[in-house]
Motif scaffolding. Sequence first.
Motif, PDB file in Angstrom:
ATOM      1  N   LEU A   4       0.735  -1.258  -0.149  1.00 16.65           N
ATOM      2  CA  LEU A   4       0.099  -0.073   0.166  1.00 16.65           C
ATOM      3  C   LEU A   4       0.971   1.186  -0.052  1.00 16.65           C
ATOM      4  N   PRO A   5       1.217   1.751  -1.203  1.00 17.64           N
ATOM      5  CA  PRO A   5       2.303   2.721  -1.417  1.00 17.64           C
ATOM      6  C   PRO A   5       2.230   4.019  -0.624  1.00 17.64           C
ATOM      7  N   ALA A   6       0.757   4.342  -0.212  1.00 19.98           N
ATOM      8  CA  ALA A   6       0.622   5.639   0.325  1.00 19.98           C
ATOM      9  C   ALA A   6       0.612   5.714   1.827  1.00 19.98           C
ATOM     10  N   LEU A   7       0.963   4.321   2.527  1.00 18.47           N
ATOM     11  CA  LEU A   7       0.860   4.248   4.067  1.00 18.47           C
ATOM     12  C   LEU A   7       1.732   5.297   4.452  1.00 18.47           C
ATOM     13  N   ARG A   8       1.390   5.809   5.615  1.00 16.29           N
ATOM     14  CA  ARG A   8       2.169   6.793   6.467  1.00 16.29           C
ATOM     15  C   ARG A   8       1.872   6.150   7.938  1.00 16.29           C
ATOM     16  N   SER A   9       1.028   5.239   8.201  1.00 14.28           N
ATOM     17  CA  SER A   9       0.969   4.732   9.571  1.00 14.28           C
ATOM     18  C   SER A   9       0.516   3.335   9.561  1.00 14.28           C
ATOM     19  N   LEU A  10       1.264   2.304   9.884  1.00 17.59           N
ATOM     20  CA  LEU A  10       1.142   0.880  10.047  1.00 17.59           C
ATOM     21  C   LEU A  10       1.301   0.347  11.345  1.00 17.59           C
ATOM     22  N   LEU A  11      -0.012   0.036  11.851  1.00 13.85           N
ATOM     23  CA  LEU A  11       0.064  -0.295  13.355  1.00 13.85           C
ATOM     24  C   LEU A  11      -0.503  -1.816  13.563  1.00 13.85           C
ATOM     25  N   LEU A  12       0.321  -2.598  13.923  1.00 13.65           N
ATOM     26  CA  LEU A  12       0.237  -3.853  14.011  1.00 13.65           C
ATOM     27  C   LEU A  12       0.543  -4.713  15.374  1.00 13.65           C
ATOM     28  N   ASP A  13       0.670  -3.792  16.116  1.00 18.33           N
ATOM     29  CA  ASP A  13       1.134  -4.398  17.384  1.00 18.33           C
ATOM     30  C   ASP A  13      -0.012  -5.030  18.400  1.00 18.33           C
ATOM     31  N   SER A  14       0.532  -5.831  19.310  1.00 15.03           N
ATOM     32  CA  SER A  14      -0.368  -6.464  20.366  1.00 15.03           C
ATOM     33  C   SER A  14      -1.442  -7.480  19.762  1.00 15.03           C
ATOM     34  N   ASN A  15      -0.845  -8.401  18.772  1.00 14.50           N
ATOM     35  CA  ASN A  15      -1.691  -9.378  18.383  1.00 14.50           C
ATOM     36  C   ASN A  15      -0.814 -10.668  18.750  1.00 14.50           C
ATOM     37  N   ARG A  16      -1.303 -11.760  17.873  1.00 14.70           N
ATOM     38  CA  ARG A  16      -0.673 -13.078  18.080  1.00 14.70           C
ATOM     39  C   ARG A  16       0.043 -13.442  16.791  1.00 14.70           C
ATOM     40  N   PHE A  17       0.745 -12.436  16.178  1.00 21.12           N
ATOM     41  CA  PHE A  17       1.629 -12.912  15.170  1.00 21.12           C
ATOM     42  C   PHE A  17       2.788 -13.762  15.397  1.00 21.12           C
ATOM     43  N   THR A  18       3.182 -14.575  14.352  1.00 19.79           N
ATOM     44  CA  THR A  18       4.303 -15.416  14.633  1.00 19.79           C
ATOM     45  C   THR A  18       5.275 -15.568  13.462  1.00 19.79           C
ATOM     46  N   GLY A  19       6.238 -16.139  13.437  1.00 17.36           N
ATOM     47  CA  GLY A  19       7.311 -16.163  12.126  1.00 17.36           C
ATOM     48  C   GLY A  19       7.939 -14.965  11.777  1.00 17.36           C
ATOM     49  N   ALA A  20       8.417 -14.664  10.694  1.00 18.16           N
ATOM     50  CA  ALA A  20       9.031 -13.528  10.194  1.00 18.16           C
ATOM     51  C   ALA A  20       8.235 -12.568   9.756  1.00 18.16           C
ATOM     52  N   TYR A  21       8.410 -11.466  10.285  1.00 19.17           N
ATOM     53  CA  TYR A  21       7.693 -10.175   9.614  1.00 19.17           C
ATOM     54  C   TYR A  21       8.279  -9.698   8.505  1.00 19.17           C
ATOM     55  N   PRO A  22       7.542  -9.239   7.492  1.00 18.58           N
ATOM     56  CA  PRO A  22       8.295  -8.721   6.239  1.00 18.58           C
ATOM     57  C   PRO A  22       9.006  -7.341   6.330  1.00 18.58           C
ATOM     58  N   ALA A  23      10.295  -7.524   6.768  1.00 15.94           N
ATOM     59  CA  ALA A  23      10.876  -6.315   7.011  1.00 15.94           C
ATOM     60  C   ALA A  23      11.371  -5.560   5.968  1.00 15.94           C
ATOM     61  N   VAL A  24      11.828  -6.285   4.830  1.00 15.44           N
ATOM     62  CA  VAL A  24      12.470  -5.678   3.543  1.00 15.44           C
ATOM     63  C   VAL A  24      11.300  -4.936   2.903  1.00 15.44           C
ATOM     64  N   GLU A  25       9.915  -5.471   2.861  1.00 17.88           N
ATOM     65  CA  GLU A  25       9.044  -4.852   2.200  1.00 17.88           C
ATOM     66  C   GLU A  25       8.603  -3.537   2.994  1.00 17.88           C
ATOM     67  N   ILE A  26       8.490  -3.783   4.459  1.00 17.25           N
ATOM     68  CA  ILE A  26       7.956  -2.607   5.097  1.00 17.25           C
ATOM     69  C   ILE A  26       9.093  -1.529   5.174  1.00 17.25           C
ATOM     70  N   GLY A  27      10.349  -1.823   4.762  1.00 17.25           N
ATOM     71  CA  GLY A  27      11.551  -0.822   4.513  1.00 17.25           C
ATOM     72  C   GLY A  27      11.314  -0.048   3.447  1.00 17.25           C
ATOM     73  N   LYS A  28      10.488  -0.386   2.347  1.00 17.62           N
ATOM     74  CA  LYS A  28      10.365   0.333   1.218  1.00 17.62           C
ATOM     75  C   LYS A  28       9.391   1.433   1.486  1.00 17.62           C
ATOM     76  N   LEU A  29       8.478   1.195   2.485  1.00 20.35           N
ATOM     77  CA  LEU A  29       7.384   2.291   2.618  1.00 20.35           C
ATOM     78  C   LEU A  29       8.105   3.566   3.119  1.00 20.35           C
ATOM     79  N   THR A  30       8.708   4.299   2.539  1.00 22.08           N
ATOM     80  CA  THR A  30       9.423   5.392   2.865  1.00 22.08           C
ATOM     81  C   THR A  30       8.672   6.672   3.412  1.00 22.08           C
ATOM     82  N   GLY A  31       7.437   6.632   3.176  1.00 19.52           N
ATOM     83  CA  GLY A  31       6.410   7.423   3.622  1.00 19.52           C
ATOM     84  C   GLY A  31       6.055   7.360   4.976  1.00 19.52           C
TER      85      GLY A  31
END
Length: 362
Positions: free
Chosen positions: A178-205
Amino acid sequence: MSNTYLLLPALIAGVILLHLAGVSSAAGDRDTLVAIRKGWGNPRKLSSWDPATAAADHCSWEGVTCSDATGGGSGGGGGGRVVAELSLHDMNLTGKVPAAVCDLANLTRLDLSNNALSGAFPAAVLYRCSRLRFLDLANNALDGALPRDIGRLSPAMEHLNLSSNRFAGAVPPAVAALPALRSLLLDSNRFTGAYPAVEIGKLTGLERLTLANNSFTPAPVPLAFANLTNLTYLWMSGMNVTGEIPEGFSSLTELTLFDLSSNKLTGAIPVWVWRHQNLENLYLYENSLTGELPRNVTAVNLVEIDLSSNQLVGEMTEDFGNLKNLTLLFLYFNKLTGTIPASIAQLPKLSDIRLFDNHLSG
């Protein structure tokens, strides 16, 4: 007869058609709101949407904000005004998101936070909201895995808040599609595994990023996040982060909050942290950080510092007395030595200081 006179009837007809379309959309939105209320079982807090007693102007109903059918203006009104925003937080809403929500063709903002919504992420409903820029589903009881095609949400999406739910499994890479993202809030859930750090790192906005309080696979702080130079808020506590705080994060010059607490960090606190001019809140407690406190502290806008429950050594510098905005200083459960600087006692706003379980004197 001039071309101007020939075109005039066509222009007038066009204006009339646009007006009628706006009025039609507005009338349709009123019916849609009634259907949404019914889909939630006619909750008491949406009593202002009851067609039997409701005001004729649906733009005055609780939680509804309208705009002109042409896209301009906001607030209440009637006639050709269409629903642009639904702010339905703290409404005791239960069950699933009604399918009719995205029949509001001009909806740009949807806040359903702090309710008791349940079930899976309502993908089939929300993918139809083609103009949505703001989506807040925080503090509900939504569960299951996020859909792998979550990137099908509106490409205009700027704020996506899924925090404090029961989402599980891996965070799909498409969440960063979602290229226009300025706020991505995923905290306090039950996620596991590896999160997509490289992809998130491209959301420069991005300006706000929270991944805290999830049971991710242990991994170092992702260097890709050093590209997020617009970040003001980075919350990554309690998510099994390992290794050292990257020197590369010195590029995050807009940070006001930096929280890597309750992880498995090692090594020293980088010098750049103490020279950060915008930083206000620094939380690195409950790690295994070592090394000495800095000799030169120039991050004068710091308001709260919590470095408790680490393995820090050395003395406290007089420079801490330069932090005139400091209200909280927690350094307990470390291995600090020497005297407590007299300058700390002169800090005008300091109201909570905890230094116990060290080897300090004075």
